[in-house]
Design an enzyme around this catalytic site. Structure first.
Site, PDB file in Angstrom:
ATOM      1  N   GLU A 232       2.022  -8.091  -3.050  1.00 42.31           N
ATOM      2  CA  GLU A 232       2.640  -8.505  -1.795  1.00 42.31           C
ATOM      3  C   GLU A 232       1.530  -8.597  -0.759  1.00 42.31           C
ATOM      4  O   GLU A 232       0.857  -7.601  -0.473  1.00 42.31           O
ATOM      5  CB  GLU A 232       3.643  -7.454  -1.312  1.00 42.31           C
ATOM      6  CG  GLU A 232       4.990  -7.499  -1.953  1.00 42.31           C
ATOM      7  CD  GLU A 232       5.900  -6.417  -1.359  1.00 42.31           C
ATOM      8  OE1 GLU A 232       5.674  -5.995  -0.210  1.00 42.31           O
ATOM      9  OE2 GLU A 232       6.808  -5.986  -2.072  1.00 42.31           O
TER      10      GLU A 232
ATOM     11  N   ASP B 246       7.750  -0.543   9.731  1.00 41.37           N
ATOM     12  CA  ASP B 246       6.603   0.074   9.078  1.00 41.37           C
ATOM     13  C   ASP B 246       6.210   1.379   9.751  1.00 41.37           C
ATOM     14  O   ASP B 246       6.301   1.526  10.964  1.00 41.37           O
ATOM     15  CB  ASP B 246       5.414  -0.883   9.078  1.00 41.37           C
ATOM     16  CG  ASP B 246       5.571  -1.940   8.000  1.00 41.37           C
ATOM     17  OD1 ASP B 246       5.800  -1.554   6.839  1.00 41.37           O
ATOM     18  OD2 ASP B 246       5.494  -3.143   8.311  1.00 41.37           O
TER      19      ASP B 246
END
Lengths: 462, 293
Positions: B62, B73
């Site tokens: 990814e 995140d």
């Protein structure tokens, strides 16, 4: 539903406390002014089912938060029509926050400017010092209704954080406030207020360490703790339904101001001016005039050092369309879609996004938006202080600056309504540095030096 | 909106993710997916880091687009994203990185917040990624309700749109999300942000079980994996084990050679993990459990 941790206040009016008489917050007010409950039950300008105002708004958020915002939307849809909820909202607005806020006829300011008559909506006189209390009381009541025991919030200048900490204390809710590290330093007084009120204040160091990063951190908290936590959003941004909820709880500003202006002057204003960061005080005062086509709606954005310098927070006048914090709207971004840091002397306007309903009003031409620089705002702060004895928040000073310009454009027959959204106590450190007020023996001369002659402060002859 | 297949499509590069999961399911194991922010810590080291992951057992990488406001995140990926941007990463650099991975035979999908895609232009983004050899795009802050334009663009250019589901997602939402997803469905294994954790959340197997009842898509599980033992645990019930923060922590440490060695070492341990699980439990249908933390 009443959370078990809440003891001090009953939900709804208590007949015993009212001494057998009808409590004053029930029924029409003797002066005929509307109550907050009249502002939240739905308008002809509500967003569509997907949360869009024209092409702006929506729900641009992680899947993990969809259930949470659905839950908020469902709870609010019921609450806004529930007499128990509405009565409690009215009771707190009147007996706790101090509504209605007055309208002040700014005679000396008007004379000094030499243009249109200027009247001031005094949200600075609310409990906690700004319009923010209107929204937090509503959402804190919603939190308790939903059975959640903790609220989190972001704050820039600290006004929303203080208001949230206040409502949390009042309703017995745990409270965590996220604030950019940079803002905790320039608004240290508000950090102390929040802590004194029992809130935990988390200084956010990520990104630019300002309001947008505080919002990111609050979203991260919410994703993790959504089962017992309510995100008490402070402005008319974020994913649907927050722009709707916050706007509804702020609509009372305009409903009152419209009636007060009619009562005072016998007419509607030619223009309504308000500062716009995320845009909650502006949408609050604009909304009652949306269907008055003769009333211009003027949003004043923070121009920082000037739009041409790139160091500003003028999202509509100097930004482009994109997605930030859950909504499609105007924002400040670079060519890669990275969010740009905003710049303003006013922490409360220092935000690179703006509420989607404002973006819509700009796109369809119903509202106009102008940019006011740091210097122009500080001039207006001093001008209002010296002509009316009102020290506005620096945010609100942007509105005053824009209103003064517009009053000159409109001429003596005009009438301008300005939302003084907050008071300037929190900004005294900034004002001391800007105007050189630290040394009492030199203060007067330095105020004169630092304000432009156009601002008219030092030439007032006093 | 055009994408309605729930499994492999017969068109474009979408075949290659389907092929991957056909192969791993055939081998009775989960796929190992490694996430790193693009351009981290520098452009040159970033290209080497992806190569190290692919050479040491990752089946798919990814490529994360460093973003100014990465709301889901945790601190590790936030800081790495800031570093990559500070070292000059530009969105246009993304396609060269993907091209480099594809040129050496690697499989790559992009993970990006949606605003950079909106800014670049959805159709242009899908087109340029497809031209670079990218296979799909994971969009952590885009829900299917808002994805009409993106789904059409992805479909036109043969890019697999990969959406996330969360433990809080209703069955109705999982079904609708899966209906518009191609390649694999990304199951966020906890309600929190990315970041390595000591224990795999118990929410992950439950979520995967719920997904299995609603879709035949492979399911990837992410959020928190950093050891071979955790990878093995997830591989028992998921089709892909997604590892992010643990790799990201290593990619920026020491010099390039040290970082490559560390990445290769962890990738090899995790690759063993996803195979040990197969030996132990021989999964029937695939699911991918991801932790890009």
């Amino acid at each position: 539903m009443v959370s078990p941790v809440v003891a001090p206040l009953a939900v709804g009016p208590d007949p015993d406390r009212a001494g057998g008489r009808s409590p004053s917050w029930l029924g029409p007010r003797p002066d005929g002014l509307p109550r907050p409950s009249a502002a939240v039950t739905g308008t002809a300008h509500d967003p569509d089912a997907r949360g869009y105002y024209g092409s702006f708004g929506g729900r641009w958020l992680p899947e993990a938060l969809v259930v949470a915002v659905d839950e908020v939307a469902d709870a609010y849809a019921k609450a806004r029509l529930d007499p128990v909820f509405l009565t409690e909202l009215d009771r707190l607005a009147e007996t706790y926050a101090g509504r209605p806020s007055p309208l002040t006829d700014a005679e000396r300011l008007t004379a000094q400017v030499g243009g249109a008559r200027i009247v001031l909506k005094r949200e600075d006189l609310n409990h906690t010092g700004s319009h923010k209390i209107n929204n937090v009381l509503g959402q804190a009541l919603l939190t308790r209704r939903m059975g959640k025991t903790r609220v989190i919030a972001e704050t820039g200048a600290g006004q929303h954080g203080v208001a949230t900490a206040t409502a949390a204390a009042l309703l017995g809710l745990d409270c965590t406030i996220y604030m950019g590290r940079v803002d905790t330093e320039r608004q240290a007084l508000n950090v102390a207020r929040m802590r004194l009120l029992g809130a935990e204040v988390v200084a956010v160091d990520s990104g630019s360490a300002t309001l947008k990063d505080a919002i990111n951190e609050a979203f991260r908290d919410w994703v993790t703790n959504v089962d017992h936590t309510y995100y008490l959003f402070g402005t008319v941004g974020g994913p649907h339904p927050f722009p709707l909820i916050v706007r509804d709880f702020q609509r009372i500003i305009g409903l009152e101001a419209r009636a007060q202006t009619l009562a005072l002057t016998g007419r509607l204003p030619d223009a309504v001016a308000a500062c716009v960061g995320g845009g909650s005080n502006a949408i609050g005062i604009f909304h009652a005039f949306l269907d008055d086509p003769g009333v211009r709606l003027l949003g004043l954005e923070a121009g920082g050092d000037g739009i041409e310098t790139g160091r500003h927070a003028s999202t509509i006048t100097g930004g482009t369309v994109g997605v930030l914090h859950g909504a499609r709207s105007f924002l400040l971004q670079d060519e890669d879609g990275q969010i740009r840091e905003s710049h303003s002397i006013s922490a409360g306007l220092d935000y690179p996004g703006v509420g989607p309903e404002h973006a819509h009003l700009a796109e369809v031409g119903r509202a106009e938006f102008r940019s006011v620089t740091d210097r122009e705002a500080m001039d207006a702060m001093a001008l209002l202080a010296r002509t009316e004895g009102i020290i506005p928040a620096i945010e609100s000073a942007h509105a005053v600056a824009g209103a003064v310009d517009l009053a000159r454009e409109l001429g003596p027959d005009g009438l301008v309504l300005v939302n003084v959204s907050g008071r300037g106590d929190k900004d005294m450190e900034t004002a001391m540095r800007w105007f050189g007020l630290g040394d009492p023996s030199t203060a007067e001369a330095q105020v004169a030096d630092r304000t432009s002659t156009e601002g008219g402060v030092a030439v007032d002859g006093r | 909106m055009t994408a309605t297949d729930t499994g492999a499509t017969a068109r474009g590069t979408g075949d290659r993710l389907a092929e991957l999961f056909t192969a791993t399911r055939g081998a009775g194991r989960a796929a190992l997916v490694g996430y790193l922010p693009a351009g981290y810590p520098t452009a040159e080291r970033s290209a080497r880091a992806y190569a190290a992951l692919l050479d040491s057992g990752c089946d798919l990488v990814e490529v994360g687009v460093p973003y100014s406001d990465p709301v889901i995140d945790g601190p590790v990926i936030q800081a790495a994203s800031d570093t990559a941007r500070g070292n000059g990463f530009r969105l246009s650099d993304l396609f060269g990185l993907v091209e480099g991975i594809a040129a050496r035979g690697g499989r790559a999908v992009v993970m990006t917040y949606i605003n950079p895609v909106l800014s670049y232009g959805m159709d242009r983004f899908a087109r340029d990624l497809a031209a670079a050899g990218g296979l799909g795009v994971i969009t952590p802050d885009l829900i299917v309700d808002e994805a009409d334009e993106w789904l059409a663009a992805a479909d036109r250019h043969g890019i697999d749109p990969i959406f996330l589901v969360a433990p809080a997602s209703s069955a109705e939402r999982i079904a609708r999300t899966a209906q518009h997803t191609r390649g694999f469905l990304y199951a966020a294994s906890t309600m929190g942000v990315t970041g390595a954790r000591d224990q795999v959340s118990s929410a992950a197997p439950e979520l995967v079980t719920r997904c299995r009842a609603l879709t035949d898509l492979p399911i990837g599980v992410g959020l928190g994996v950093r050891t071979g033992a955790q990878a093995a645990e997830i591989a028992r019930f998921a089709d892909a084990v997604i590892v992010g923060s643990a790799f990201t922590s290593m990619a920026g440490a020491g010099d390039a050679a040290e970082a490559d060695a560390a990445l290769a070492g962890l990738a090899a341990e995790l690759a063993d993990g996803v195979r040990i699980a197969a030996a132990a439990a021989a999964p029937s249908a695939g699911s991918a459990v991801g932790d890009r933390s």
